[in-house]
Design an enzyme around this catalytic site. Structure first.
Site, PDB file in Angstrom:
ATOM      1  N   ASN A   1       0.886  -1.040  -0.109  1.00 61.62           N
ATOM      2  CA  ASN A   1      -0.050  -0.187   0.059  1.00 61.62           C
ATOM      3  C   ASN A   1       0.853   1.460   0.092  1.00 61.62           C
ATOM      4  O   ASN A   1       1.938   1.203   0.538  1.00 61.62           O
ATOM      5  CB  ASN A   1      -0.859   0.094   1.319  1.00 61.62           C
ATOM      6  CG  ASN A   1      -1.879  -1.350   1.058  1.00 61.62           C
ATOM      7  OD1 ASN A   1      -2.153  -1.779   0.106  1.00 61.62           O
ATOM      8  ND2 ASN A   1      -2.490  -1.433   2.271  1.00 61.62           N
TER       9      ASN A   1
ATOM     10  N   HIS B   1       6.007  -0.244  -2.747  1.00 58.00           N
ATOM     11  CA  HIS B   1       5.402   0.364  -3.715  1.00 58.00           C
ATOM     12  C   HIS B   1       5.515   2.003  -3.592  1.00 58.00           C
ATOM     13  O   HIS B   1       4.797   2.815  -4.388  1.00 58.00           O
ATOM     14  CB  HIS B   1       4.072   0.243  -4.178  1.00 58.00           C
ATOM     15  CG  HIS B   1       3.848  -1.309  -4.699  1.00 58.00           C
ATOM     16  ND1 HIS B   1       2.773  -2.068  -4.611  1.00 58.00           N
ATOM     17  CD2 HIS B   1       4.912  -2.086  -5.146  1.00 58.00           C
ATOM     18  CE1 HIS B   1       2.977  -3.379  -4.821  1.00 58.00           C
ATOM     19  NE2 HIS B   1       4.225  -3.638  -5.254  1.00 58.00           N
TER      20      HIS B   1
HETATM   21  C1  BV8 Z   1       7.514  -5.191 -12.054  1.00 55.99           C
HETATM   22  C2  BV8 Z   1       1.672   1.791  -6.685  1.00 55.99           C
HETATM   23  C3  BV8 Z   1       9.422  -5.716 -13.468  1.00 55.99           C
HETATM   24  C4  BV8 Z   1       0.505   2.665  -7.680  1.00 55.99           C
HETATM   25  C5  BV8 Z   1       1.244  -0.540  -7.236  1.00 55.99           C
HETATM   26  C6  BV8 Z   1       1.517 -10.493 -16.306  1.00 55.99           C
HETATM   27  C7  BV8 Z   1       1.677 -11.454 -15.520  1.00 55.99           C
HETATM   28  C8  BV8 Z   1       2.141 -11.097 -14.237  1.00 55.99           C
HETATM   29  C9  BV8 Z   1       2.841 -10.022 -14.044  1.00 55.99           C
HETATM   30  C10 BV8 Z   1       2.918  -9.046 -15.070  1.00 55.99           C
HETATM   31  C11 BV8 Z   1       2.451  -9.253 -15.983  1.00 55.99           C
HETATM   32  N1  BV8 Z   1       2.326  -7.929 -16.789  1.00 55.99           N
HETATM   33  C12 BV8 Z   1       3.065  -6.989 -16.164  1.00 55.99           C
HETATM   34  C13 BV8 Z   1       3.408  -7.809 -15.083  1.00 55.99           C
HETATM   35  C14 BV8 Z   1       4.018  -7.105 -14.021  1.00 55.99           C
HETATM   36  C15 BV8 Z   1       3.243  -6.034 -12.973  1.00 55.99           C
HETATM   37  C16 BV8 Z   1       1.962  -6.944 -12.439  1.00 55.99           C
HETATM   38  O1  BV8 Z   1       2.111  -7.871 -11.405  1.00 55.99           O
HETATM   39  N2  BV8 Z   1       0.819  -6.680 -13.199  1.00 55.99           N
HETATM   40  C17 BV8 Z   1      -0.428  -7.542 -12.530  1.00 55.99           C
HETATM   41  C18 BV8 Z   1      -1.514  -6.381 -12.535  1.00 55.99           C
HETATM   42  C19 BV8 Z   1      -0.633  -8.726 -13.317  1.00 55.99           C
HETATM   43  N3  BV8 Z   1       4.125  -5.728 -11.907  1.00 55.99           N
HETATM   44  C20 BV8 Z   1       4.645  -4.660 -12.137  1.00 55.99           C
HETATM   45  O2  BV8 Z   1       4.526  -4.080 -12.979  1.00 55.99           O
HETATM   46  C21 BV8 Z   1       5.687  -4.367 -10.990  1.00 55.99           C
HETATM   47  N4  BV8 Z   1       7.352  -4.113 -11.547  1.00 55.99           N
HETATM   48  O3  BV8 Z   1       7.056  -6.374 -12.095  1.00 55.99           O
HETATM   49  O4  BV8 Z   1       8.952  -4.879 -12.583  1.00 55.99           O
HETATM   50  C22 BV8 Z   1       8.941  -5.688 -14.837  1.00 55.99           C
HETATM   51  C23 BV8 Z   1       9.153  -4.407 -15.415  1.00 55.99           C
HETATM   52  C24 BV8 Z   1       8.644  -4.080 -16.691  1.00 55.99           C
HETATM   53  C25 BV8 Z   1       7.821  -4.917 -17.162  1.00 55.99           C
HETATM   54  C26 BV8 Z   1       7.549  -6.147 -16.569  1.00 55.99           C
HETATM   55  C27 BV8 Z   1       8.027  -6.688 -15.407  1.00 55.99           C
HETATM   56  C28 BV8 Z   1       5.320  -3.040 -10.291  1.00 55.99           C
HETATM   57  C29 BV8 Z   1       4.088  -3.406  -9.412  1.00 55.99           C
HETATM   58  C30 BV8 Z   1       3.770  -2.160  -8.570  1.00 55.99           C
HETATM   59  C31 BV8 Z   1       2.534  -1.447  -9.098  1.00 55.99           C
HETATM   60  N5  BV8 Z   1       2.001  -0.448  -8.291  1.00 55.99           N
HETATM   61  N6  BV8 Z   1       1.100   0.512  -6.356  1.00 55.99           N
HETATM   62  C32 BV8 Z   1      -0.838   2.700  -7.342  1.00 55.99           C
HETATM   63  O5  BV8 Z   1      -1.084   2.290  -6.147  1.00 55.99           O
HETATM   64  O6  BV8 Z   1      -1.484   3.413  -7.971  1.00 55.99           O
HETATM   65  S1  BV8 Z   1       0.332  -2.194  -7.086  1.00 55.99           S
HETATM   66  C33 BV8 Z   1      -1.358  -1.826  -6.421  1.00 55.99           C
HETATM   67  O7  BV8 Z   1      -1.800  -3.219  -6.565  1.00 55.99           O
HETATM   68  C34 BV8 Z   1      -1.223  -1.389  -5.240  1.00 55.99           C
HETATM   69  O8  BV8 Z   1      -0.288  -1.029  -4.499  1.00 55.99           O
HETATM   70  C35 BV8 Z   1      -2.000  -2.706  -4.533  1.00 55.99           C
HETATM   71  O9  BV8 Z   1      -1.787  -2.698  -3.360  1.00 55.99           O
HETATM   72  C36 BV8 Z   1      -1.429  -3.648  -5.387  1.00 55.99           C
HETATM   73  C37 BV8 Z   1      -1.866  -4.998  -5.148  1.00 55.99           C
HETATM   74  O10 BV8 Z   1      -3.268  -5.249  -4.996  1.00 55.99           O
HETATM   75  P1  BV8 Z   1      -3.644  -5.504  -3.828  1.00 55.99           P
HETATM   76  O11 BV8 Z   1      -3.003  -5.006  -2.677  1.00 55.99           O
HETATM   77  O12 BV8 Z   1      -3.871  -6.963  -3.539  1.00 55.99           O
HETATM   78  O13 BV8 Z   1      -5.224  -5.094  -3.679  1.00 55.99           O
HETATM   79  P2  BV8 Z   1      -6.527  -5.647  -4.522  1.00 55.99           P
HETATM   80  O14 BV8 Z   1      -7.578  -4.666  -4.364  1.00 55.99           O
HETATM   81  O15 BV8 Z   1      -6.220  -6.502  -5.641  1.00 55.99           O
HETATM   82  O16 BV8 Z   1      -6.895  -6.853  -3.585  1.00 55.99           O
HETATM   83  C38 BV8 Z   1      -7.391  -6.270  -2.187  1.00 55.99           C
HETATM   84  C39 BV8 Z   1      -7.866  -7.616  -1.440  1.00 55.99           C
HETATM   85  O17 BV8 Z   1      -8.407  -7.452  -0.111  1.00 55.99           O
HETATM   86  C40 BV8 Z   1      -8.797  -8.489  -2.322  1.00 55.99           C
HETATM   87  O18 BV8 Z   1      -8.680  -9.716  -2.139  1.00 55.99           O
HETATM   88  C41 BV8 Z   1     -10.266  -8.089  -1.118  1.00 55.99           C
HETATM   89  O19 BV8 Z   1     -10.800  -9.648  -0.864  1.00 55.99           O
HETATM   90  C42 BV8 Z   1      -9.501  -7.951   0.258  1.00 55.99           C
HETATM   91  N7  BV8 Z   1     -10.350  -7.210   1.027  1.00 55.99           N
HETATM   92  C43 BV8 Z   1     -11.084  -6.509   0.802  1.00 55.99           C
HETATM   93  N8  BV8 Z   1     -11.780  -6.007   2.193  1.00 55.99           N
HETATM   94  C44 BV8 Z   1     -10.942  -6.532   3.151  1.00 55.99           C
HETATM   95  C45 BV8 Z   1     -10.061  -7.293   2.478  1.00 55.99           C
HETATM   96  N9  BV8 Z   1      -9.118  -8.060   3.278  1.00 55.99           N
HETATM   97  C46 BV8 Z   1      -9.270  -8.084   4.619  1.00 55.99           C
HETATM   98  N10 BV8 Z   1     -10.098  -6.993   5.284  1.00 55.99           N
HETATM   99  C47 BV8 Z   1     -10.979  -6.137   4.495  1.00 55.99           C
HETATM  100  N11 BV8 Z   1     -11.622  -5.668   5.039  1.00 55.99           N
END
Ligand code: BV8
Ligand code: ZN
Length: 261
Positions: free
Chosen positions: A112, A129
């Site tokens: 976060n 991040h």
């Molecule tokens: C990188 C800052 C090398 C910005 C963020 C294809 C396949 C796999 C990977 C990739 C792909 N294509 C590209 C990638 C790599 C990519 C990636 O992983 N993409 C994903 C979407 C597939 N990653 C990157 O680019 C990273 N860098 O890999 O470098 C590289 C370089 C170039 C090219 C390729 C690779 C950089 C990633 C960092 C991104 N920045 N944040 C901003 O915030 O705007 S990440 C962003 O998502 C947030 O920080 C957030 O925290 C994060 C992850 O999401 P979650 O925290 O899990 O949140 P989400 O909403 O998904 O889930 C919430 C959960 O909470 C749910 O499960 C829900 O049920 C639960 N919940 C709800 N209420 C509650 C609860 N739990 C408990 N209590 C509650 N009350």
């Protein structure tokens, strides 16, 4: 609160799960801030789309090159939401566990950028991040708190080299700070229990942290109202929210450490 334990026998309720461990790694995601009013990205949290654009394209390296003013509008909008949010019982339970030294080692890693762990009193924290409350220079990496920058100054101008500044967060398509992700991996490899709270475990490389912990013999516990990609790997997956579950999980450790007289 329902416990689904894919492959181990579980105690009567989740509260006993953290007792007896010495090295804990906690990984948090957007879900731990949901009960503070910060929208999550997936699972209907409301931060997924803004002005018709998916957040993954707004929060991308490409958008910084393409339209830096729009990136600032997006992050100023989100900072406005976070400004009205307070840390919740989940953030505080972790911060209290850190200050009361319940474990020989407690590593807190968050995906976060909302700063709510720091606001709850957590000091020892890895913000993988970055942090939404800071700006960073595009050229010289000079960082400055946004509370020191005129909110109409967009994009902000670096006071060191006069280039434009961007939000000090890691965007999709950008690599993380090596020292941060490597220290998170090192801690994951030596922890004896890994607690994953409020993450869909979709985003790489943060989603490798629990996998590394599990591969190195740690017990893996998830707290999430929904199933996630990680659920099948977990020793215990607790269906509940951060505010419901975390105070209970840590209270049983407090009692163990300091049994009632
Ligand atoms: C990188 C800052 C090398 C910005 C963020 C294809 C396949 C796999 C990977 C990739 C792909 N294509 C590209 C990638 C790599 C990519 C990636 O992983 N993409 C994903 C979407 C597939 N990653 C990157 O680019 C990273 N860098 O890999 O470098 C590289 C370089 C170039 C090219 C390729 C690779 C950089 C990633 C960092 C991104 N920045 N944040 C901003 O915030 O705007 S990440 C962003 O998502 C947030 O920080 C957030 O925290 C994060 C992850 O999401 P979650 O925290 O899990 O949140 P989400 O909403 O998904 O889930 C919430 C959960 O909470 C749910 O499960 C829900 O049920 C639960 N919940 C709800 N209420 C509650 C609860 N739990 C408990 N209590 C509650 N009350
Ligand atoms: Zn500069």
């Amino acid at each position: 609160m329902a416990l689904s334990a894919p492959n181990t026998s579980v105690p009567d309720d989740g509260r006993m799960l953290l007792r007896g461990f010495k090295r804990l790694l906690v990984l948090t995601g957007a879900g731990i801030s949901a009960e503070s009013g910060v929208p999550t990205f997936r699972g209907g949290g409301g931060a997924a789309v803004w002005r018709g654009m998916p957040f993954e394209s707004l929060s991308s390296a490409r958008m910084v090159q393409h339209d830096l003013p729009l990136v600032w509008e997006w992050f100023d909008y989100r900072r406005g939401i976070v400004a009205g949010c307070e840390p919740n019982a989940g953030h505080r339970a972790i911060a209290d566990a850190q200050t009361s030294m319940l474990f020989d080692d407690l590593t807190l890693v968050t995906q976060n950028i909302d700063g709510l762990h720091l606001a709850a009193g957590s000091t020892d924290l890895i913000e993988l991040h970055g942090n939404i409350h800071q700006a960073r220079c595009l050229s010289c990496n000079f960082r400055q708190g946004l509370n020191e920058i005129d909110p109409t100054d967009r994009p902000p101008v670096c006071s060191e080299c006069f280039d434009s500044m961007r939000p000090n967060v890691v965007l999709f398509g950008e690599t993380l700070d090596d020292t941060l992700i490597l220290s998170a991996y090192e801690k994951a490899a030596i922890c004896d229990v890994c607690l994953v709270v409020g993450t869909s475990a979709v985003v790489y490389p943060a989603n490798q942290i629990p996998v590394i912990a599990k591969r190195n013999g740690a017990v893996l516990i998830e707290v999430n109202p929904e199933e996630t990609d990680l659920t099948p790997t977990c020793d215990h997956s607790i269906r509940g929210t951060a505010c419901e579950i975390l105070p209970r999980l840590f209270s049983s450790v407090t009692n163990q450490q300091h049994p009632a007289p």
